[in-house]
Design an enzyme around this catalytic site. Structure first.
Site, PDB file in Angstrom:
ATOM      1  N   SER A 138      11.742  57.130  10.850  1.00 43.55           N
ATOM      2  CA  SER A 138      13.111  57.648  10.890  1.00 43.55           C
ATOM      3  C   SER A 138      14.101  56.492  10.883  1.00 43.55           C
ATOM      4  O   SER A 138      13.738  55.332  11.071  1.00 43.55           O
ATOM      5  CB  SER A 138      13.312  58.471  12.162  1.00 43.55           C
ATOM      6  OG  SER A 138      13.340  57.596  13.272  1.00 43.55           O
ATOM      7  N   LYS A 139      15.350  56.847  10.675  1.00 43.07           N
ATOM      8  CA  LYS A 139      16.421  55.856  10.692  1.00 43.07           C
ATOM      9  C   LYS A 139      16.425  55.134  12.041  1.00 43.07           C
ATOM     10  O   LYS A 139      16.640  53.942  12.119  1.00 43.07           O
ATOM     11  CB  LYS A 139      17.742  56.579  10.449  1.00 43.07           C
ATOM     12  CG  LYS A 139      18.953  55.716  10.525  1.00 43.07           C
ATOM     13  CD  LYS A 139      20.180  56.517  10.180  1.00 43.07           C
ATOM     14  CE  LYS A 139      21.110  56.740  11.350  1.00 43.07           C
ATOM     15  NZ  LYS A 139      21.454  55.582  12.140  1.00 43.07           N
TER      16      LYS A 139
END
Ligand code: GLU
Length: 510
Positions: free
Chosen positions: A263-264
């Site tokens: 994920s970011k």
């Protein structure tokens, strides 16, 4: 290359909700490779029907990312095509008729439940799902009489259209990566197809548009697999099953430790980008770093992505885009997730910068220098510097760290490496060296002649070459780094080299 019967038409169908994750770019890439390989068309379709999630600037950003990667679509909102428009919000009028057809055929129904009513259900039943177990007790055209339904509609009571999933059935489909997949309809809820504002949801829009745009193969991330049964049912209920695309659910890109989807937040936490390019959140102004700004060349980024979940069955890792087009095959895409490894990504970046034509990176480097207020003598001079240092660079940004001394004389020196061992003999040597260099002709000012004369003088002064080489480097660059020292001197030129020797000598001998 496998035999494909129908005309290949593939699509990347992002919702413009923010930055483009590297998993998204990999989906683009596989679409692109497959389309090119089969001489088909690659379509970009913007799935922007969810107004609540719409983010200003995200569509342009996606288009820019595709252009940067060199993976531009054949059809899409920018260049159009025979299936235009390619933005779902502009196709709004298309969808209602299919929702109505489904209602008419008994595969969907109107639901009048208000937000408050649904909320109440969720409070009462934490696992609330609108579906076969409870739909007869809720406010919809299945539980109400025909007359009541008509009255509600005539009065303009807000309503949605929901798919009517029949319990006790199994939805089967074939996925080109996963093989046979099946889902029990008991676990599938009655998803909304058309919202109260007349906009379709993703589920209806994706099916209608894949049909209308004659999509032959639907590549998308594995995270969409749970939505597949609803889509398959829609293809069936709309009577389009024979035109359904082949499904290709791509494996997830995992965190470096393999524990879940990358994920970011993982990128922020571990200090590497997960987006293709810098993304600025228009609401908060927060910037999320991208591979482009980190200094990746687009070809390196694309090559690295191709290997996340695919290989050609050999040890080969560096592929040109043409080789990828030729060698890509869905059969060799793995079912299991691909761990993202930043060290491997850096390796790709380094390899590509090392082999890059100077002309391909010159202007980016020039821009970066200009941003620092550096004026470059000539393009040719810059090219020579780039040639000299590029094999030491992992990212384009490393140029400054590796080459700043070509533009700015050192202000400070690594004195610990010279001072303790400094002698008068060395002062003498460098004074003589400067005198000798003054008499060098233009032609002699090259690494080979410089080295020869440097060595001869050391011998004459009874000094070991090693004793003067390091100080010479530190005089020119300030520290113990950089390419071969005679290459540096040759490029700096006579005047600048002499000047730097003089200036440093005063400090070293002082
Ligand atoms: N609009 C979906 C997304 O945002 C597309 C999923 C699909 O390709 O079906 O990724």
């Amino acid at each position: 290359m496998s035999e494909i019967a129908k005309k290949v038409r593939v699509r990347f169908a992002p919702s413009p909700t923010g930055g483009l994750h590297l998993g998204g770019v990999r989906t683009v890439l596989f679409n692109y490779l497959f389309a090119r390989q089969h001489k088909g068309a690659f379509v970009l379709r913007i799935e922007d029907t969810d107004q609540n999630r719409y983010v200003e600037g995200a569509e342009q950003y996606i288009i820019d990312c595709l252009n940067w990667c060199g993976l531009s679509p054949d059809e899409g909102p920018v260049n159009g095509g025979s299936f235009a428009p390619y933005r779902q919000s502009e196709r709004k009028e298309n969808y209602r008729q299919y929702a109505e057809q489904l209602v008419k055929d008994g595969y969907a129904y109107y639901a009048f439940d208000s937000t408050a009513e649904l909320e109440e259900q969720r409070q009462k039943f934490p696992n609330f799902r609108y579906g076969h177990e409870n739909r007869n007790q809720l406010r919809n055209s299945l539980s109400l009489s025909e007359a009541e339904t008509k009255e509600f509609i005539d009065q303009g009571v807000p309503h949605v259209v929901r798919i009517k999933v029949l319990p006790g059935e199994t939805v089967h489909f074939h996925d080109m990566i996963r093989g046979h997949v099946n889902f029990e309809t008991d676990l599938v809820d009655d998803k909304v197809l058309l919202k109260a504002d007349g906009m379709p949801t993703y589920h209806l829009a994706v099916v209608v548009d894949d049909y209308l745009m004659q999509i032959s193969h639907a590549f998308r991330g594995e995270e969409w697999l749970p939505s597949a049964p609803v889509h398959i049912l829609l293809w069936e209920y709309l009577g389009w099953k024979k035109d359904m695309p082949e499904w290709v659910h791509l494996p997830l890109i995992l965190k470096p430790d393999g524990n879940g989807k990358l994920s970011k937040r993982d990128g922020d936490r571990l200090g590497f980008p997960v987006y293709a390019m810098n993304w600025t959140d228009p609401k908060t102004g927060e910037i999320t770093k991208g591979f482009r700004e980190m200094g990746f060349l687009p070809d390196a980024f694309v090559n690295m992505l191709a290997l996340l979940g695919w290989n050609d069955g050999t040890e080969q890792e560096i592929f040109t885009i043409d080789e990828l087009v030729e060698k890509f095959s869905i059969e060799r895409v793995s079912k299991s997730g691909a761990k993202f490894d930043i060290e491997k990504a850096k390796w790709f970046s380094h390899e590509y910068i090392k082999k890059a034509e100077v002309s391909c990176i010159r202007y980016q480097i020039l821009d970066a220098l200009e941003n620092r207020g550096i004026k470059v003598k000539s393009e040719d001079y810059l090219d020579q510097i780039i040639t000299l240092v590029k094999e030491r660079m992992t990212y384009l940004q490393d140029f400054w760290e590796q080459a700043s001394f070509f533009f700015l004389a050192p202000e400070t020196y690594d004195l610990d490496s010279v001072k303790p061992k400094w002698t008068d003999a060395k002062t003498d040597y460098f004074n003589k060296l400067n005198t000798q260099l003054t008499s060098f002709s233009e032609d002699q000012w090259n690494p080979t002649d410089l080295e020869a004369s440097f060595k001869a003088l050391a011998e004459e002064c009874s000094l070991k070459i090693g004793d003067v080489m390091l100080p010479f480097r530190i005089m020119l660059v300030g520290g113990k780094f950089g390419p071969a020292v005679f290459d540096i001197a040759a490029l700096l030129g006579k005047e600048e080299t002499e000047l730097r020797i003089k200036k440093a000598l005063a400090v070293f001998a002082g």
